[in-house]
Design a protein around this motif. Structure first.
Motif, mmCIF file in Angstrom:
data_model
loop_
_atom_site.group_PDB
_atom_site.id
_atom_site.type_symbol
_atom_site.label_atom_id
_atom_site.label_comp_id
_atom_site.label_asym_id
_atom_site.label_seq_id
_atom_site.Cartn_x
_atom_site.Cartn_y
_atom_site.Cartn_z
ATOM 1 N N ASP A 149 113.338 31.039 15.896
ATOM 2 C CA ASP A 149 114.473 30.379 14.869
ATOM 3 C C ASP A 149 113.383 29.974 13.751
ATOM 4 O O ASP A 149 113.445 29.985 12.558
ATOM 5 N N SER A 150 112.338 29.069 14.332
ATOM 6 C CA SER A 150 111.543 28.270 13.193
ATOM 7 C C SER A 150 110.675 29.430 12.333
ATOM 8 O O SER A 150 110.295 29.172 11.324
ATOM 9 N N VAL A 151 110.415 30.461 13.261
ATOM 10 C CA VAL A 151 109.352 31.479 12.598
ATOM 11 C C VAL A 151 110.352 32.468 11.620
ATOM 12 O O VAL A 151 109.919 33.041 10.625
ATOM 13 N N GLY A 152 111.529 32.605 11.780
ATOM 14 C CA GLY A 152 112.568 33.429 11.110
ATOM 15 C C GLY A 152 112.545 34.782 11.672
ATOM 16 O O GLY A 152 112.820 35.560 10.888
ATOM 17 N N GLU A 170 107.742 24.348 13.259
ATOM 18 C CA GLU A 170 107.219 25.211 11.936
ATOM 19 C C GLU A 170 105.838 25.002 11.416
ATOM 20 O O GLU A 170 105.471 25.328 10.396
ATOM 21 N N LEU A 171 104.962 24.432 12.386
ATOM 22 C CA LEU A 171 103.553 24.201 12.014
ATOM 23 C C LEU A 171 102.863 25.548 12.321
ATOM 24 O O LEU A 171 102.832 26.239 13.224
ATOM 25 N N LEU A 172 102.192 26.028 10.981
ATOM 26 C CA LEU A 172 101.220 27.210 11.287
ATOM 27 C C LEU A 172 99.989 26.643 11.659
ATOM 28 O O LEU A 172 99.508 25.512 11.021
ATOM 29 N N VAL A 173 99.555 27.389 12.692
ATOM 30 C CA VAL A 173 98.310 26.949 13.463
ATOM 31 C C VAL A 173 97.072 27.460 13.085
ATOM 32 O O VAL A 173 97.273 29.012 13.251
ATOM 33 N N ASP A 174 96.172 27.289 12.556
ATOM 34 C CA ASP A 174 94.771 27.921 12.354
ATOM 35 C C ASP A 174 94.188 27.695 13.831
ATOM 36 O O ASP A 174 93.402 26.789 14.246
#
Length: 267
Positions: A52-55, A205-209
């Motif tokens: 859900d958070s990624v859509g 929702e955190l995009l992780v490098d």
């Protein structure tokens, strides 16, 4: 020929007390983890929240990956049952990843970045009741190969790792079980960053490098391992029916370790 668009891959890890799921989507990795005593109750909500958070919806997933052990059977069973069912529903392949190979690949990335001499990587996983799962991988030119197959040993059967040239240890249990193991094992460098047991609950929702992340879950490390194996042409996939846990039987352990430790530098 490579695919024109990045694959969406869901990695699931249900080994130990921390439950983790990571999603590779459009070149980024989302990860989520939580402490859980009953993985069966929390795995589906965790992955639903992640999607859900990624859509996306599960139908958007192209491939699945799962830790197949060795490790506690109850946790492994939950992860494999979930992934097997989802693979059936999506008609998509599964990438089975052994726990020891996961630790070894993570260590290989770490020592490469830190210029640490490494020709062997020894993994250790607590098997409880005074025993451990043990394996050794040979490392050369950024590649690893299985040197000593996963086996289950009593604490006093773990070999002197100084016999393995430029050996490092991978897995948090080397430290947690240090008092029970032979003193020789503690003299080998340990890659602390390879414990992969961070239990913080990340914002989904955190995009992780992931190449800079210090708190990397095993599920996230699985996705990086998949990229590495795919580049090397060594990525194995199975269908849902063929997915099974890695069982390690005690009656083959001693023969395996005696054979391989008698020639520790053969790799």
């Amino acid at each position: 020929m490579s695919d024109s668009k990045p694959q969406t891959v869901l990695a699931v890890d249900t080994v130990g007390s921390s439950l983790a799921a990571s999603l590779s989507y459009q070149g980024m990795i989302f990860q989520r983890t939580t402490l859980s005593r009953k993985h069966a109750n929390h795995l589906t909500p965790l992955i639903s929240t992640l999607c859900d958070s990624v859509g996306i919806v599960p139908d958007n997933i192209d491939q699945l990956a799962v830790n197949v052990g060795p490790g506690p059977f109850t946790g492994l069973r939950v992860g494999l049952a979930y992934v097997r069912g989802l693979a059936h529903a999506l008609s998509c392949p599964v990438i089975p990843i052994t726990h020891s190979a996961l630790l070894a690949h993570h260590a290989m990335r770490y020592v490469g970045n830190q210029d640490i001499p490494c020709q062997h990587i020894a993994t250790l996983i607590d098997a409880r009741l005074g025993q451990v799962y043990f394996s050794v991988y040979s490392a050369r030119n950024g590649l690893i190969d299985l040197h000593t197959s996963d086996c289950i040993l009593d604490y006093d059967q773990v070999p002197d790792l100084r016999n393995f040239h430029h050996c490092v240890t991978a897995g948090g249990d080397w430290q947690s079980l240090a008092d029970q193991l032979s003193t020789e094992c503690s003299l080998v460098p340990h890659i602390a960053a390879v414990s992969l047991d961070d239990t913080r609950d990340f914002d989904a929702e955190l995009l992780v490098d992931c190449h800079k992340l210090t708190a990397m879950t095993r599920a996230t490390s699985m996705l990086l391992m998949i990229d590495m194996l795919q580049e090397q042409g060594q990525l194995d996939r199975v269908d849902a029916e063929s997915l099974s846990p890695l069982y390690v039987r005690h009656n083959v352990a001693k023969k395996t370790i005696d054979r391989d430790s008698s020639n520790p530098n053969s790799a």
